[in-house]
Design an enzyme around this catalytic site. Structure first.
Site, PDB file in Angstrom:
ATOM      1  N   THR A 204      98.683  27.215  35.131  1.00 15.73           N
ATOM      2  CA  THR A 204      99.325  27.695  36.361  1.00 15.73           C
ATOM      3  C   THR A 204     100.568  26.871  36.697  1.00 15.73           C
ATOM      4  O   THR A 204     101.369  27.284  37.534  1.00 15.73           O
ATOM      5  CB  THR A 204      98.353  27.605  37.558  1.00 15.73           C
ATOM      6  OG1 THR A 204      97.912  26.248  37.687  1.00 15.73           O
ATOM      7  CG2 THR A 204      97.152  28.519  37.360  1.00 15.73           C
ATOM      8  N   GLU A 222      86.942  22.749  36.396  1.00  9.10           N
ATOM      9  CA  GLU A 222      85.781  23.253  37.129  1.00  9.10           C
ATOM     10  C   GLU A 222      84.821  23.970  36.180  1.00  9.10           C
ATOM     11  O   GLU A 222      83.620  23.965  36.377  1.00  9.10           O
ATOM     12  CB  GLU A 222      86.231  24.193  38.247  1.00  9.10           C
ATOM     13  CG  GLU A 222      86.577  23.471  39.542  1.00  9.10           C
ATOM     14  CD  GLU A 222      87.655  22.422  39.395  1.00  9.10           C
ATOM     15  OE1 GLU A 222      88.736  22.753  38.866  1.00  9.10           O
ATOM     16  OE2 GLU A 222      87.429  21.280  39.799  1.00  9.10           O
ATOM     17  N   THR A 279      92.301  17.395  33.686  1.00  4.71           N
ATOM     18  CA  THR A 279      93.402  18.301  33.345  1.00  4.71           C
ATOM     19  C   THR A 279      94.678  17.935  34.089  1.00  4.71           C
ATOM     20  O   THR A 279      94.647  17.422  35.206  1.00  4.71           O
ATOM     21  CB  THR A 279      93.023  19.757  33.644  1.00  4.71           C
ATOM     22  OG1 THR A 279      92.517  19.849  34.974  1.00  4.71           O
ATOM     23  CG2 THR A 279      91.980  20.255  32.662  1.00  4.71           C
ATOM     24  N   ASP A 344      86.112  15.693  43.124  1.00  9.31           N
ATOM     25  CA  ASP A 344      87.235  16.582  42.789  1.00  9.31           C
ATOM     26  C   ASP A 344      88.547  16.022  43.354  1.00  9.31           C
ATOM     27  O   ASP A 344      89.450  16.765  43.709  1.00  9.31           O
ATOM     28  CB  ASP A 344      86.990  18.016  43.305  1.00  9.31           C
ATOM     29  CG  ASP A 344      88.011  19.014  42.806  1.00  9.31           C
ATOM     30  OD1 ASP A 344      88.691  18.736  41.801  1.00  9.31           O
ATOM     31  OD2 ASP A 344      88.156  20.082  43.429  1.00  9.31           O
ATOM     32  N   CYS A 649      85.169  33.950  45.031  1.00  9.12           N
ATOM     33  CA  CYS A 649      86.317  34.860  45.096  1.00  9.12           C
ATOM     34  C   CYS A 649      86.326  35.682  46.366  1.00  9.12           C
ATOM     35  O   CYS A 649      87.370  35.929  46.946  1.00  9.12           O
ATOM     36  CB  CYS A 649      86.307  35.822  43.920  1.00  9.12           C
ATOM     37  SG  CYS A 649      86.626  35.022  42.368  1.00  9.12           S
ATOM     38  N   HIS A 650      85.145  36.130  46.761  1.00  6.22           N
ATOM     39  CA  HIS A 650      85.099  37.106  47.846  1.00  6.22           C
ATOM     40  C   HIS A 650      84.815  36.455  49.188  1.00  6.22           C
ATOM     41  O   HIS A 650      84.751  37.151  50.194  1.00  6.22           O
ATOM     42  CB  HIS A 650      84.071  38.187  47.526  1.00  6.22           C
ATOM     43  CG  HIS A 650      84.497  39.077  46.400  1.00  6.22           C
ATOM     44  ND1 HIS A 650      85.449  40.061  46.555  1.00  6.22           N
ATOM     45  CD2 HIS A 650      84.142  39.109  45.098  1.00  6.22           C
ATOM     46  CE1 HIS A 650      85.637  40.682  45.395  1.00  6.22           C
ATOM     47  NE2 HIS A 650      84.867  40.111  44.488  1.00  6.22           N
TER      48      HIS A 650
HETATM   49 CA    CA Z   1      89.585  20.442  40.550  1.00  5.03          CA
END
Ligand code: CA
Length: 734
Positions: A204, A222, A279, A344, A649-650
């Site tokens: 991204t 993740e 990452t 995180d 997502c929802h």
């Molecule tokens: Ca993360």
């Protein structure tokens, strides 16, 4: 899993956490975008000739008329010396043009502007070239990312922009390719697969070009991947080097000296099976004088160190700022912001280079406000720790020890024994949204997040390559049953704009926003600070004071950072607007604030312009859900399964922001084919893949029953809100 112990605070967390995850692919087919008025269309040769001039010398010279690299300059300050638009006249700013992308997912790109040509990206890694002055579309490139790959995008199918270099435009695609385009036509010159396709990697972030090499990272921690960053020859696409951020299987050959040093900091466990994480999904900076490339490294996979590395250890080089020699990809120095991270707390956030007077000495510094809540100033030649202070409330650590440069963790923060209410949340005190540093005010401006989270260990953790692998129990955040509480608590999610003095390490002023996940920043020598907000407004603040000087509606939440540039001596400001991203896909906040989400849009402003946006259409009437026939037990079971599989997502509680379909308002037809969608993959082409690998027919029906109940809850919520607004005689304030 009991819902009986939910408190208002817990529910706030639920809301916030709802958007953490996201395996989301769905997006309606693009609609036609209106054509802007045009004069003579630029030829491919003319466009290519402009971009042919973009090289290291041009980027370093940093002509203020252009925006040649992601952060405008290699030091990534995102500050423009342009001052034609300034604090005195910004009220005369008007819309020069807009262009609708025809998409509804998040837009995070920083446009690149080269002599009046604008290159930007949309959803699914699509690239657009526009005449920057008129908004005329010159070309479009669609890399045709398979829609089912969207299920691996933790944080929406976004892209943060392109790189320009010697006649080419470079884009990283969601499915892991790096594509070099002819800047004149948008046709690919070369393309390389930068990631293993048997792992759920995504790209991204925007590439950077350093000394003839295109540098590109990736995401996916993740789900479980191993972080690395790769350099490719800008002309040929040949790989120059690859830098792994974490060690692999100890039984395999090691890929670099720096990994030998890292290996002893990983103890026990089998982290390489989940990938280890680390990452490099967004931020980079480059100092050509020192010949150092700086990369920001992400969180561990899984998040929870007790599972990832049960014997403890710092787990190098997770959550670190790493300086690399760009000639050969070797490590020069590193500084770890969150040793042994379990939260995180990525250090992938924006990094800015400048010089500061520190204790009477002029120092070349690198500055970052990573997710963990501390603002760091390091010596960028050596990596020496200079200072760190909290820029948002922090509960996981008390302070950073000035002698060792290590954070001092609070007892219980690592949630091994029991869940811990923690700030910042996994979204961070600050996420990817770019900051800016103004050499005029000597302040750093931070688009900050005010969000807590309940971390708890997932004692049943087992690696499953098809899902999130965090080792954190997300079911702790199931929302409560009371609709009144739900309405009240949704208002607790906030964000702010902070002006930060990096020398004194203190906040100078702040603007409190009503919503969270507001846009990135641009500062100018006109004493201006531009920011788009989650509430669908694009605003200019006075950089020295924080006073709101100008704002205008754009009809969608803004998360990207604006840019400014000039053609023929006239200054313009451009912002890409499109609500979404990790928080946006699941939070529901702007919809609740009455924001109007009508799709993505590129907007350009200049002094005296008088353009207007079309009035958004009225929202459609909401469908009525079918009657509730399932038992309470089935609904409860459905609620649990929903939050394990769908909420990412929802939305938590099935409250969507409008980026993805709000399942409380499913149509009659959707209700009829619910099993076919969830288990049969009927909407696979839209990115909603089959969940038959984790759900059976009873499970899908239980989720359906829960969603029908939530549809009825939503009707009740609207009734309560209507009652409230009738009883409010005074107009709404702020
Ligand atoms: Ca993360």
């Amino acid at each position: 899993m009991s819902r009986g112990i939910l408190t208002p605070q817990r529910w706030a967390l639920a809301l916030l956490s709802a958007a953490l995850l996201a395996a989301c692919g769905q997006e309606p087919a693009p609609t036609a975008a209106p054509e802007a008025a045009s004069s003579a269309k630029l030829s491919a040769d003319a466009i290519r000739a402009k971009v042919a001039n973009v090289d290291e010398a041009a980027i370093v010279a940093a002509d203020p008329s252009n925006w040649l690299t992601h952060g405008r300059t290699y030091d990534e300050q995102r500050h423009s010396p342009l001052a034609q638009i300034n604090a005195d006249n910004v009220g005369e700013l008007g819309l020069a043009w807009y262009w609708d992308t025809g998409t509804t997912r998040g837009l995070e790109a920083t446009p690149i502007v080269v002599d009046g040509v604008m290159f930007t990206t949309g959803t699914w890694s699509t690239v657009f070239a526009h005449d920057a002055r008129t908004g005329e579309l010159l070309w479009k490139y669609d890399p045709e990312v398979p829609r089912e790959w969207g299920v691996y995008a933790c944080c929406d199918v976004v892209n943060r922009g392109v790189a320009a270099w010697k006649g080419r435009i470079y884009v990283g695609t969601l499915d892991g390719r790096l594509v070099a385009l002819d800047a004149g036509t948008g046709q690919p010159d070369w393309s390389v697969q930068t990631t293993p396709k048997d792992r759920p990697y995504t790209i991204t972030g925007a590439p950077r070009v350093v000394d003839g090499k295109v540098i590109i990272g990736n995401g996916g921690s993740e789900y479980g991947v191993r972080g690395f960053i790769t350099a490719y020859d800008a002309d040929t696409g040949d790989q120059a080097w690859r830098f792994y951020t974490v060690p692999g299987n100890p039984d395999d050959p090691i890929e670099g000296e720096h990994l030998k040093a890292a290996m002893s900091s990983w103890r026990g466990g089998e982290w390489w099976k989940v990938g280890g994480g680390g990452t490099v999904w967004d931020s980079m900076a480059y100092d050509p004088d020192l010949n150092l490339l700086y990369i920001g490294v992400g969180n561990g996979a899984p998040w929870n160190r007790h599972i990832r590395s049960p014997g403890g250890g710092d787990n190098l080089y997770l959550s670190s700022i790493v300086a690399i020699n760009p000639d050969d990809g070797s490590l020069v120095w590193h500084y770890q912001t969150t040793p042994g991270d379990s939260w995180d707390y990525t250090a992938t956030q924006h990094m800015i280079l400048t010089e500061l007077e520190v204790k009477g000495e002029r120092r070349k510094v690198i500055m970052q406000a990573p997710k963990n809540g501390f603002f760091y100033v390091l010596d960028r030649e050596t990596g020496e720790f200079l200072s760190a202070e909290a820029y948002v409330p922090i509960t996981w650590a008390s302070h950073v020890d000035p002698e060792t440069g290590r954070p001092v963790e609070n007892p219980g923060a690592a949630y091994a024994e029991k869940p811990a209410l923690t700030m910042p949340a996994p979204y961070g005190g600050h996420n990817w949204h770019p900051m800016t540093y103004s050499p005029s005010t000597n302040l750093v401006y931070i688009p900050a997040l005010d969000l807590p989270f309940m971390y708890g260990q997932d004692n049943a953790f087992r690696y499953n390559p098809a899902t999130w692998n965090t080792g954190v129990e997300f079911a702790l955040t199931i929302p409560p049953d009371s609709i009144t509480e739900e309405v009240a608590l949704r208002a607790m999610v906030k964000g702010h704009l902070a002006a930060w003095d990096p020398v004194a390490q203190r906040e100078v002023w702040r603007v409190q926003h009503s919503g969270s996940w507001n846009g990135g920043l641009l500062s100018t020598s006109g004493d201006l600070l531009f920011q788009g907000r989650a509430d669908g407004m694009f605003a200019a603040y006075q950089a020295s004071t924080g006073a709101l000087l100008w704002e205008t509606p754009v009809h969608t939440g803004i998360i990207a950072a604006p840019v400014t540039w000039a053609v023929d001596g006239e200054q313009y400001v451009t912002v890409v607007a499109g609500w979404g991203g990790a928080f946006g896909v699941a939070s529901g906040i702007p919809a609740q604030d009455g924001n109007v989400i009508r799709g993505g849009r590129i907007l350009t402003y200049k002094l005296g312009a008088t353009g207007t946006l079309p009035t958004p259409p009225m929202p459609e009437a909401l469908p009525t859900p079918p009657p509730m026939t399932a038992s309470a037990d089935t609904v409860d079971q459905g609620e649990l399964l929903y939050h394990q599989n769908c909420s990412v997502c929802h939305g938590g509680g099935a409250v969507s922001s409008g980026v993805l379909p709000d399942l409380r308002y499913m149509s009659e037809q959707t209700h009829q084919i619910f099993q076919g969608i969830v288990l049969g993959g009927a909407y696979k082409e839209k990115g909603m893949v089959s969940f038959s690998h984790v759900l059976d027919s009873d499970g899908a029906e239980a989720i359906h029953a829960y969603l029908i109940k939530r549809g009825h809850d939503a009707m009740e919520e609207r009734r309560l809100l209507a009652e409230q607004s009738q009883s409010d005689s005074a107009p709404a304030g702020g």
